[in-house]
Design a protein around this motif. Structure first.
Motif, PDB file in Angstrom:
ATOM      1  N   PRO A   1       0.855  -1.195   0.000  1.00 15.03           N
ATOM      2  CA  PRO A   1       0.000   0.000   0.000  1.00 15.03           C
ATOM      3  C   PRO A   1       0.896   1.252   0.000  1.00 15.03           C
ATOM      4  CG  PRO A   1      -0.610  -1.515   1.794  1.00 15.03           C
ATOM      5  CD  PRO A   1       0.702  -1.986   1.248  1.00 15.03           C
ATOM      6  N   THR A   2       0.335   2.374  -0.390  1.00 17.93           N
ATOM      7  CA  THR A   2       1.096   3.625  -0.326  1.00 17.93           C
ATOM      8  C   THR A   2       1.592   3.837   1.102  1.00 17.93           C
ATOM      9  OG1 THR A   2      -0.171   4.593  -2.115  1.00 17.93           O
ATOM     10  CG2 THR A   2       0.961   6.123  -0.644  1.00 17.93           C
ATOM     11  N   PRO A   3       2.921   3.976   1.286  1.00 18.52           N
ATOM     12  CA  PRO A   3       3.422   4.179   2.650  1.00 18.52           C
ATOM     13  C   PRO A   3       2.843   5.452   3.267  1.00 18.52           C
ATOM     14  CG  PRO A   3       5.227   3.734   1.118  1.00 18.52           C
ATOM     15  CD  PRO A   3       3.994   3.953   0.284  1.00 18.52           C
ATOM     16  N   ASP A   4       2.646   5.432   4.566  1.00 15.44           N
ATOM     17  CA  ASP A   4       2.218   6.658   5.247  1.00 15.44           C
ATOM     18  C   ASP A   4       3.337   7.687   5.218  1.00 15.44           C
ATOM     19  OD1 ASP A   4      -0.510   6.125   6.279  1.00 15.44           O
ATOM     20  OD2 ASP A   4       0.491   4.365   7.084  1.00 15.44           O
TER      21      ASP A   4
ATOM     22  N   PHE B   1       8.306   0.081  10.278  1.00 14.28           N
ATOM     23  CA  PHE B   1       9.290   0.640   9.347  1.00 14.28           C
ATOM     24  C   PHE B   1       9.893  -0.514   8.562  1.00 14.28           C
ATOM     25  CE2 PHE B   1      13.715   2.206   8.397  1.00 14.28           C
ATOM     26  CZ  PHE B   1      13.332   3.193   7.493  1.00 14.28           C
ATOM     27  N   TYR B   2       9.880  -0.371   7.247  1.00 14.38           N
ATOM     28  CA  TYR B   2      10.543  -1.358   6.396  1.00 14.38           C
ATOM     29  C   TYR B   2      11.809  -0.732   5.825  1.00 14.38           C
ATOM     30  CZ  TYR B   2      11.943  -4.357   2.662  1.00 14.38           C
ATOM     31  OH  TYR B   2      12.715  -5.165   1.867  1.00 14.38           O
ATOM     32  N   PHE B   3      12.901  -1.525   5.810  1.00 14.10           N
ATOM     33  CA  PHE B   3      14.186  -1.032   5.287  1.00 14.10           C
ATOM     34  C   PHE B   3      14.827  -2.172   4.498  1.00 14.10           C
ATOM     35  CE2 PHE B   3      18.746   0.315   6.054  1.00 14.10           C
ATOM     36  CZ  PHE B   3      18.660   1.502   5.329  1.00 14.10           C
ATOM     37  N   ASN B   4      15.100  -1.911   3.195  1.00 12.96           N
ATOM     38  CA  ASN B   4      15.487  -3.038   2.340  1.00 12.96           C
ATOM     39  C   ASN B   4      16.911  -3.569   2.525  1.00 12.96           C
ATOM     40  OD1 ASN B   4      16.202  -0.590   0.459  1.00 12.96           O
ATOM     41  ND2 ASN B   4      17.318  -2.341  -0.381  1.00 12.96           N
TER      42      ASN B   4
ATOM     43  N   GLY C   1      12.654   1.915  -0.466  1.00 10.69           N
ATOM     44  CA  GLY C   1      13.367   1.052   0.473  1.00 10.69           C
ATOM     45  C   GLY C   1      13.305   1.482   1.926  1.00 10.69           C
ATOM     46  N   GLY C   2      12.743   2.651   2.222  1.00  9.34           N
ATOM     47  CA  GLY C   2      12.600   3.091   3.617  1.00  9.34           C
ATOM     48  C   GLY C   2      11.209   3.669   3.794  1.00  9.34           C
ATOM     49  N   CYS C   3      10.299   2.886   4.369  1.00  8.39           N
ATOM     50  CA  CYS C   3       8.870   3.231   4.397  1.00  8.39           C
ATOM     51  C   CYS C   3       8.304   3.061   5.796  1.00  8.39           C
ATOM     52  CB  CYS C   3       8.065   2.262   3.528  1.00  8.39           C
ATOM     53  SG  CYS C   3       8.580   2.157   1.822  1.00  8.39           S
TER      54      CYS C   3
END
Lengths: 241, 241, 241, 241
Positions: free
Chosen positions: C158-161, C189-192, C177-179
C-alpha cells in the motif's frame, strides 16, 4: 462491466422493519440500482452456510460489492484469499455498512477495522471532504440519511488513500464513512450507510453515489494475475559508458 | 527550544466576554502554558499595524505559534515569505483557530483554506482518529470544548499528511480540526479551537495537546537554509563496470 | 524500552561469505547495535522449526525487529496473529530486507509485497526523500551501500504513510526502500538493505538509522489491547436544546 | 474538452539540437499529440515578455499544460493568482519538466520545489509504482527515455497525493518524476521528462501518458468559483429531540 453483489440474507431482513425497508430484498435493491449503469449484475447469496460465490463468477467479476453482517465468521478462509488475490490483480470492491467487519475487508486492510456503534435510528449527515472526487459528482456538500445505525470513531483502519465523506451523527459522533483504499492494482471503497432495517439504498443520492463508486473502482486495465516476486538476472539497463 | 507566539490583539478581546475568558490576554495564556514545557517563550504582538516579528526573533525560533483573526491583511507579504522560508528550512509552526485564513498558512498550503462558520457558542467534540499519535498522547478518545465557534467542512486544504482530530459540532457539522502538514523540512499543525471569547485555552486537555504539538513539530535537526536548485556536474555514482 | 530481535539462522549465514560478513552472527550484530540505545535487547532465533518467540517475551516487547528469508513458511499462523494484535495495540516493528515476504508484514499490509530481485552484489544508493524525518536525522542526502541484493519496483505494498528513502541500484532499478506504515496504534518501518552475505549492518550510517527507527516506531503511550467493536447505548453528547 | 498549452519559446529551442528535436516547435508537438484526444487545443506563447494567456482563454480552459524554463520570473504575479484560483475551482494542470520551478507550481504546492540537476544527456528509466493508475494504463513496468536532463532528489515538494512514477538516472540519482497533487477541486500532474533539446515528446509511451494525464486531471464536474469562507447562521441540522 460485470458487477457481482454478495449480499447476506439474515433474520433482521425478515423482521417487519426489514421487510418494509426492502420488500424485494436488500440484495435485489442493490442489483437494481447497479443495473442502471448498464453493467451485467449478478446477485450471490450469503447466509449461515457461507457465501455461494463460485470461482467462475468471481473470475469474471470486475467490481464486487459486499454486504454482510451476521455471518462474517461463516465465510470460508480460502474464498477470502481468492477475493484478495483478485483485488491485487485489479478487481474493484465496494464494502457496505457492516462489511467493515467482514473477512475480506480486514484481510485487505490489515487492521481490526473496529468501531463504536449504536442502533438508534438517528440522522447521519455525510459531509463531502473531497468535492472534486468522481464518487461525489453532482451530490452537493452533504448527503442526509434520515435514519441510520450510528458508526463512530475511532475506526481502526489504515489512513485511507482518499477520504471522500465524513459522517456526522445526531448523538455526538463522527465517522470516516466514505473511504478509498488502493491495494495492489485494485481499488476499494467503503461506505458506512445501509443498515438492513432502514431504506437507505432507496435514497437518490445514495444510489447515484454507489453507481459512481462502481465506476471509480472498476479496473483501468482488466484484472490480471497476483504478481509474485520475480528474479531478473541481468542488469536491466546496460551501462552506456 | 525557543517558541515564539504571534498573537493578535483585537477588539473582540476587549469585549466583556473576551476579558472574562482571558483577563491576562489570550497571548499571555498561550505563552504561560507553553512555558511549562521548559521552552523559552516570546510573545509577539499583531494588530492593525501588522506583526512586530523581527528578523532576529524569527531567526532564533524553533516553533512559531500563530493566532490571528481580524488583521490578516495587515501582515506584510515580505514577512510571510520569511516565515515560509524558515518553515522550509525546518521550523515548526502551530496555527490556531482563525489562523486558517492567515497569509502564512495559505502560502504554505497553496489552497484557499476556506470553510463554513457560525458563532453560536455551541459544543465541539474532537474525536481522535489517530490514537497512537504523539500529539494525542494521554488525551483519550475525544476532547470536549463546551463552547466554541463552529468551523465546518468543506475545509479547502490539501489532504493532511496526518489527520489527528475530527470535530463534531452540535449544529450538524464536522471539521478536520487537528491536522499535520509537512512542508520542506518543517512540520505544521493546525488546530481549530480557540475563539477569543471562549476560555478554550484554559482546558487541561487543550493545554496538554498544545504542548505536545509544540514538541511534535519542533525541528529534528535544527533549522537550515531554504534549499535552492543545485547543479551537480559529475555522475554521482561512478560506474563500477 | 524493550527490543526483541527475531532473526533467522539459515545456511546462507554458514557460507564463507556469510561468516566473513557476520562472524558473530547477523542477529548478534543487530542486537549489539541496538543495545547502544540503552534498550534491553533480546535475540529470538528463527529457523526451519519456526520462531521461538514466547508469549511472555512478545508480551513485554515495545519494538520488534524481524529478519527472515528462507523460513517464512515455517512461521506459525497463530504467532502471526499475536504479533499483528500487539502491533494494533501499539508495538512498533522494524522489518528488514527479505522480511518484506514474511507473514507478519503481509498480514499487516494486506498486499502480496512482491518485488523484483537480483543477487549480484551491486551498489545501492538510498536517497532521502523526507529530510526532516527523525529516522534520517544526521544522515545526509543519501546513504551508500557498497554491495547489496537488488530489490526493485514494482513493490506491491500500500502507499506508505511516510516514504523516507528511495534506493537507486547500479543495474537500473529504483526501490521504495525506507517506508513507514501506521497500523492501529502501532508503527512499522521497512528497510530493504541487509542481505546475509554483505556486511551492511556494520555501516555507521545504517546503524544510526536502525537506532533512530527503533526510537521512531516505539509506542508513544505503551501497548494496549487490540480494540474491538464497542456498543454505546446512549447518545454520547446529550442534546443541549 | 478544452486544453490550453502554455509553452515558452527560448533560445535553447533555436539551437541546432533544439531545432533537430522539434522542427515544428516543442509547443506544436505537444498540441499535436493532445489533439489526438479529440480535445480543442490552444497554444499560448510564453517568452521574455511574459505569458500571452488572456482571461478569456483561461476562463474556457479545462486542462492547462505548462512548459517553461528560462522566463519563469517574467510571469506576471496577477496571472499566477488567476491560474491558481481556476485550479481551486476545478481546472486540471499538467506541469512539464522545468515547470517544477514555475510560479504557478510553487504557488499551488507551497514549497520551493528545488531539486538537483545535470544536463548530460543520460538515460532515464521511469518505473511505475502505481500499476493500476489510469495515467499509466497500458504502459508497462517502466518507460525508457534515451536521453534526458537529470533531475534528482531531494525534490522539495509536499508528499504527492499519488506517486505514479519514480525515475532512475544512469548517473546515480532517483526522482519522483510522475506525481499527482489535489488542490481544491483541481488536480495537478507533474512529469519530469522533456528538456527542449531531446525529442522526448516524440516517444509513443510519453505521448500516450500525456494524453492519459490530460484525461485524468480533467474536471469531473466543470470548473466553478474559488470557494470563500461562508457564514451559516442556522444550525444545519435542527435538533430532533
Amino acid at each position: 462491466m460485470k458487477i457481482t453483489v454478495v449480499c447476506e440474507h439474515n433474520p433482521g431482513m425478515e423482521s417487519e422493519k426489514g421487510r418494509r425497508a426492502y420488500p424485494e430484498g436488500l440484495g435485489n435493491c442493490l442489483c437494481d440500482l447497479l443495473r442502471e449503469t448498464g453493467a451485467e449484475v449478478t446477485l450471490v447469496r450469503a447466509d449461515e452456510t457461507g457465501v455461494a460465490l463460485t470461482d467462475e463468477v468471481l473470475g469474471g467479476t470486475d467490481v464486487l460489492f459486499w454486504w454482510g453482517h451476521w455471518y462474517h465468521k461463516q465465510v470460508d478462509d480460502a474464498l477470502v484469499e481468492k477475493v484478495a488475490a483478485r483485488v491485487h490483480g485489479g478487481m474493484g470492491m465496494v464494502f457496505l455498512h457492516s462489511a467493515h467487519d467482514s473477512k475480506p475487508f480486514k484481510r485487505l486492510l490489515g487492521t481490526p477495522c473496529s468501531l463504536r456503534w449504536r442502533e438508534d435510528g438517528e440522522r447521519e449527515r455525510l459531509w463531502c471532504v473531497s468535492p472534486g472526487h468522481p464518487i461525489a459528482r453532482g451530490l452537493g456538500e452533504f448527503i442526509d440519511i434520515p435514519q441510520e445505525e450510528m458508526y463512530g470513531e475511532y475506526f481502526d483502519i489504515p489512513t485511507p488513500d482518499e477520504l471522500v465523506y465524513v459522517g456526522w451523527f445526531e448523538g455526538g459522533e463522527v465517522f470516516r464513512g466514505g473511504c478509498v483504499f488502493r491495494r495492489g492494482r485494485g481499488k476499494l471503497f467503503y461506505f458506512n450507510p445501509g443498515h438492513e432495517t432502514y431504506p437507505t439504498y432507496r435514497l437518490p443520492a445514495v444510489r447515484t453515489l454507489l453507481r459512481q463508486a462502481a465506476a471509480y473502482v472498476a479496473p483501468a486495465e482488466g484484472v490480471g494475475e497476483t504478481p509474485a516476486c520475480r528474479h531478473c538476472e541481468q542488469f536491466s539497463v546496460p551501462s552506456a559508458r
